[in-house]
Design a protein around this motif. Sequence first.
Motif, PDB file in Angstrom:
ATOM      1  N   THR A 207      -1.017  -1.712 -27.850  1.00 16.97           N
ATOM      2  CA  THR A 207      -2.261  -2.430 -27.535  1.00 16.97           C
ATOM      3  C   THR A 207      -2.116  -3.136 -26.390  1.00 16.97           C
ATOM      4  OG1 THR A 207      -1.115  -4.421 -28.467  1.00 16.97           O
ATOM      5  CG2 THR A 207      -2.216  -2.917 -30.047  1.00 16.97           C
ATOM      6  N   ALA A 208      -3.190  -3.763 -25.860  1.00 16.37           N
ATOM      7  CA  ALA A 208      -3.342  -4.491 -24.659  1.00 16.37           C
ATOM      8  C   ALA A 208      -2.510  -5.510 -24.445  1.00 16.37           C
ATOM      9  CB  ALA A 208      -4.982  -4.832 -24.533  1.00 16.37           C
ATOM     10  N   LYS A 209      -2.252  -6.229 -25.745  1.00 14.59           N
ATOM     11  CA  LYS A 209      -1.273  -7.314 -25.981  1.00 14.59           C
ATOM     12  C   LYS A 209       0.097  -6.904 -25.618  1.00 14.59           C
ATOM     13  CE  LYS A 209       0.203 -11.087 -28.990  1.00 14.59           C
ATOM     14  NZ  LYS A 209      -0.074 -11.682 -30.140  1.00 14.59           N
ATOM     15  N   ASP A 210       0.396  -5.702 -26.129  1.00 14.59           N
ATOM     16  CA  ASP A 210       1.999  -5.179 -26.040  1.00 14.59           C
ATOM     17  C   ASP A 210       2.040  -4.870 -24.388  1.00 14.59           C
ATOM     18  OD1 ASP A 210       2.481  -4.852 -28.725  1.00 14.59           O
ATOM     19  OD2 ASP A 210       1.452  -3.019 -28.644  1.00 14.59           O
ATOM     20  N   TYR A 211       1.085  -4.390 -23.715  1.00 11.84           N
ATOM     21  CA  TYR A 211       1.204  -4.286 -22.155  1.00 11.84           C
ATOM     22  C   TYR A 211       1.263  -5.453 -21.560  1.00 11.84           C
ATOM     23  CZ  TYR A 211       0.612   0.810 -22.625  1.00 11.84           C
ATOM     24  OH  TYR A 211       0.692   2.076 -22.631  1.00 11.84           O
ATOM     25  N   ALA A 212       0.546  -6.526 -21.922  1.00 15.16           N
ATOM     26  CA  ALA A 212       0.536  -7.947 -21.153  1.00 15.16           C
ATOM     27  C   ALA A 212       1.817  -8.622 -21.437  1.00 15.16           C
ATOM     28  CB  ALA A 212      -0.538  -8.546 -22.091  1.00 15.16           C
ATOM     29  N   THR A 213       2.344  -8.301 -22.678  1.00 21.89           N
ATOM     30  CA  THR A 213       3.839  -8.795 -23.087  1.00 21.89           C
ATOM     31  C   THR A 213       4.872  -8.117 -22.110  1.00 21.89           C
ATOM     32  OG1 THR A 213       3.077  -9.516 -25.148  1.00 21.89           O
ATOM     33  CG2 THR A 213       5.306  -9.303 -24.742  1.00 21.89           C
ATOM     34  N   ALA A 214       4.835  -6.916 -22.200  1.00 23.50           N
ATOM     35  CA  ALA A 214       5.661  -6.193 -21.199  1.00 23.50           C
ATOM     36  C   ALA A 214       5.697  -6.763 -19.697  1.00 23.50           C
ATOM     37  CB  ALA A 214       5.421  -4.601 -21.245  1.00 23.50           C
ATOM     38  N   LEU A 215       4.442  -6.866 -19.508  1.00 21.59           N
ATOM     39  CA  LEU A 215       4.321  -7.372 -17.742  1.00 21.59           C
ATOM     40  C   LEU A 215       4.292  -8.718 -17.675  1.00 21.59           C
ATOM     41  CD1 LEU A 215       1.361  -4.925 -16.940  1.00 21.59           C
ATOM     42  CD2 LEU A 215       3.790  -4.658 -16.312  1.00 21.59           C
ATOM     43  N   SER A 216       4.419  -9.532 -18.807  1.00 22.67           N
ATOM     44  CA  SER A 216       4.591 -10.813 -18.726  1.00 22.67           C
ATOM     45  C   SER A 216       3.519 -11.922 -18.074  1.00 22.67           C
ATOM     46  CB  SER A 216       6.022 -11.305 -17.869  1.00 22.67           C
ATOM     47  OG  SER A 216       6.538 -12.579 -17.943  1.00 22.67           O
ATOM     48  N   VAL A 217       2.328 -11.342 -18.515  1.00 20.77           N
ATOM     49  CA  VAL A 217       1.159 -11.906 -18.248  1.00 20.77           C
ATOM     50  C   VAL A 217       0.193 -11.901 -19.478  1.00 20.77           C
ATOM     51  CG1 VAL A 217       1.092 -11.142 -15.746  1.00 20.77           C
ATOM     52  CG2 VAL A 217      -0.099  -9.558 -17.905  1.00 20.77           C
ATOM     53  N   HIS A 218      -0.802 -12.913 -19.330  1.00 16.72           N
ATOM     54  CA  HIS A 218      -1.667 -13.127 -20.500  1.00 16.72           C
ATOM     55  C   HIS A 218      -2.546 -11.993 -20.899  1.00 16.72           C
ATOM     56  CE1 HIS A 218      -4.693 -14.931 -23.358  1.00 16.72           C
ATOM     57  NE2 HIS A 218      -3.744 -15.944 -23.433  1.00 16.72           N
ATOM     58  N   ALA A 219      -2.723 -11.632 -21.865  1.00 12.45           N
ATOM     59  CA  ALA A 219      -3.612 -10.306 -22.032  1.00 12.45           C
ATOM     60  C   ALA A 219      -4.986 -10.517 -21.588  1.00 12.45           C
ATOM     61  CB  ALA A 219      -3.721 -10.247 -23.700  1.00 12.45           C
ATOM     62  N   ASN A 220      -5.603 -11.697 -21.307  1.00 13.30           N
ATOM     63  CA  ASN A 220      -7.032 -11.839 -21.039  1.00 13.30           C
ATOM     64  C   ASN A 220      -6.682 -11.695 -19.184  1.00 13.30           C
ATOM     65  OD1 ASN A 220      -8.024 -12.495 -23.541  1.00 13.30           O
ATOM     66  ND2 ASN A 220      -8.243 -14.577 -23.103  1.00 13.30           N
ATOM     67  N   TYR A 221      -5.849 -12.276 -18.678  1.00 11.23           N
ATOM     68  CA  TYR A 221      -5.697 -12.021 -17.366  1.00 11.23           C
ATOM     69  C   TYR A 221      -5.287 -10.496 -17.041  1.00 11.23           C
ATOM     70  CZ  TYR A 221      -3.506 -12.530 -12.544  1.00 11.23           C
ATOM     71  OH  TYR A 221      -3.192 -12.472 -11.354  1.00 11.23           O
ATOM     72  N   LEU A 222      -4.629  -9.741 -17.867  1.00  9.53           N
ATOM     73  CA  LEU A 222      -4.462  -8.349 -17.521  1.00  9.53           C
ATOM     74  C   LEU A 222      -5.799  -7.683 -17.756  1.00  9.53           C
ATOM     75  CD1 LEU A 222      -2.842  -5.967 -16.924  1.00  9.53           C
ATOM     76  CD2 LEU A 222      -2.105  -5.915 -19.523  1.00  9.53           C
ATOM     77  N   ASN A 223      -6.440  -7.894 -18.715  1.00  5.63           N
ATOM     78  CA  ASN A 223      -7.832  -7.292 -18.903  1.00  5.63           C
ATOM     79  C   ASN A 223      -9.021  -7.620 -17.842  1.00  5.63           C
ATOM     80  OD1 ASN A 223      -9.528  -5.756 -20.731  1.00  5.63           O
ATOM     81  ND2 ASN A 223     -10.756  -7.521 -20.689  1.00  5.63           N
ATOM     82  N   ARG A 224      -8.755  -8.852 -17.272  1.00  5.84           N
ATOM     83  CA  ARG A 224      -9.876  -9.065 -16.079  1.00  5.84           C
ATOM     84  C   ARG A 224      -9.483  -8.406 -15.022  1.00  5.84           C
ATOM     85  NH1 ARG A 224      -9.223 -14.470 -18.026  1.00  5.84           N
ATOM     86  NH2 ARG A 224      -7.840 -15.010 -16.407  1.00  5.84           N
ATOM     87  N   ALA A 225      -8.032  -8.182 -14.550  1.00  7.78           N
ATOM     88  CA  ALA A 225      -7.742  -7.714 -13.340  1.00  7.78           C
ATOM     89  C   ALA A 225      -7.833  -6.235 -13.481  1.00  7.78           C
ATOM     90  CB  ALA A 225      -6.119  -7.764 -13.073  1.00  7.78           C
ATOM     91  N   VAL A 226      -7.755  -5.500 -14.692  1.00 13.97           N
ATOM     92  CA  VAL A 226      -8.028  -3.998 -14.706  1.00 13.97           C
ATOM     93  C   VAL A 226      -9.478  -3.577 -14.588  1.00 13.97           C
ATOM     94  CG1 VAL A 226      -7.622  -2.110 -16.549  1.00 13.97           C
ATOM     95  CG2 VAL A 226      -5.684  -3.875 -16.157  1.00 13.97           C
ATOM     96  N   LYS A 227     -10.277  -4.592 -15.082  1.00 10.05           N
ATOM     97  CA  LYS A 227     -11.646  -4.260 -15.323  1.00 10.05           C
ATOM     98  C   LYS A 227     -12.234  -4.373 -13.953  1.00 10.05           C
ATOM     99  CE  LYS A 227     -15.758  -5.098 -18.026  1.00 10.05           C
ATOM    100  NZ  LYS A 227     -16.247  -5.753 -19.217  1.00 10.05           N
ATOM    101  N   GLU A 228     -11.837  -5.514 -13.228  1.00 12.13           N
ATOM    102  CA  GLU A 228     -12.122  -5.777 -12.120  1.00 12.13           C
ATOM    103  C   GLU A 228     -12.007  -4.618 -10.851  1.00 12.13           C
ATOM    104  OE1 GLU A 228     -10.722  -8.398  -8.109  1.00 12.13           O
ATOM    105  OE2 GLU A 228     -10.731  -9.363 -10.262  1.00 12.13           O
ATOM    106  N   VAL A 229     -10.864  -3.979 -11.149  1.00 12.66           N
ATOM    107  CA  VAL A 229     -10.510  -2.959 -10.359  1.00 12.66           C
ATOM    108  C   VAL A 229     -10.944  -1.483 -10.622  1.00 12.66           C
ATOM    109  CG1 VAL A 229      -8.393  -1.488  -9.399  1.00 12.66           C
ATOM    110  CG2 VAL A 229      -8.256  -4.019  -9.514  1.00 12.66           C
ATOM    111  N   THR A 230     -10.928  -1.168 -11.924  1.00 14.21           N
ATOM    112  CA  THR A 230     -11.125   0.078 -12.306  1.00 14.21           C
ATOM    113  C   THR A 230     -12.742   0.325 -13.265  1.00 14.21           C
ATOM    114  OG1 THR A 230     -10.428  -0.254 -14.787  1.00 14.21           O
ATOM    115  CG2 THR A 230      -8.529   0.486 -12.995  1.00 14.21           C
ATOM    116  N   GLY A 231     -13.084  -1.027 -13.405  1.00 12.88           N
ATOM    117  CA  GLY A 231     -14.446  -1.129 -14.112  1.00 12.88           C
ATOM    118  C   GLY A 231     -14.336  -0.857 -15.735  1.00 12.88           C
ATOM    119  N   LYS A 232     -13.130  -0.669 -16.084  1.00 14.03           N
ATOM    120  CA  LYS A 232     -13.083  -0.338 -17.554  1.00 14.03           C
ATOM    121  C   LYS A 232     -11.945  -1.259 -18.040  1.00 14.03           C
ATOM    122  CE  LYS A 232     -12.043   3.930 -17.213  1.00 14.03           C
ATOM    123  NZ  LYS A 232     -11.720   5.244 -17.599  1.00 14.03           N
TER     124      LYS A 232
END
Length: 289
Positions: A207-232
């Motif tokens: 899940t997105a939360k799994d990846y956020a935990t692995a990268l030591s960031v908040h899931a919402n922050y990860l999602n905003r960054a990924v969506k900003e760069v990739t559009g998805k």
Amino acid sequence: MKSKSVRSVSVYNNELKLKGFNVFQIEKDGNATKIYSRKDFYKICLTTGKSRIHYANRTYEQEGTVLFFGNPHIPYSWETISTTYVGYTCLFSEEFLKLSDRSESILQSPLFKIDGTPILKITVEQRDFLNEIFKKMIDEQASDYTFKDDLIRNYIHLIIHEALKMEPSKNVNHHGNAASRLAAVFLELLERQFPIESADHPLKLRTAKDYATALSVHANYLNRAVKEVTGKPTSTHISERIVQEAKALLQHTNWNIGEIAYSLGFEYTTYFNNFIKKHTNTTPKTIRA
């Protein structure tokens, strides 16, 4: 007959799997750096020579002695430029280093996190001090001392604390902003989960939360960054990659659908069937036919 270097790799890998730790000296020709390319363990390297290190989407040009901290969740590669390369390498799992369930994750350390400082320039005096610590770890690794794991853990923590007191290296080329860097790391980590090679070893990051935990960031922050760069959003990238892998497993293996579902992180086959139908408008059986 297998060469000595191939046998050495096998021995090192087996020791890592069993103990979660290994330390060794880099030979003068730098072969140890090339041999030890595993990315599922944290790495601390003390090396002297000229090199170019690519870490996430940053590049470090280094000459002399450096102390490098490698995070298994962050893509990096190492180009040795000089003809001779010497030093020490220590590899360990997070489970080996943590003394209790309440211990802070190593991913919180500024030396290992995404926007941290993974490379430090080392003076001659600092190199001599750190050399002795690595030598002590090598000696303890070969000893019969009952509590040698505890002692080695203390040596690793000592290196980390010494590094935290040092001035970070300034010789870094930044490519892109924080969002692009985080998105690049996420996409690399996502791709690294595949291909699935055994039904007995299911997908770890689901899940997105799994990846956020692995990268030591908040899931919402990860999602905003990924969506900003990739559009998805993050979840879309994960779902698309799981669908891609599911199709490959259905078409190119003889695993039954239940095994494929389990290998991709689905607790029940029904969930897997519904997931595939939602994203492909067809069923696993139809894909396999």
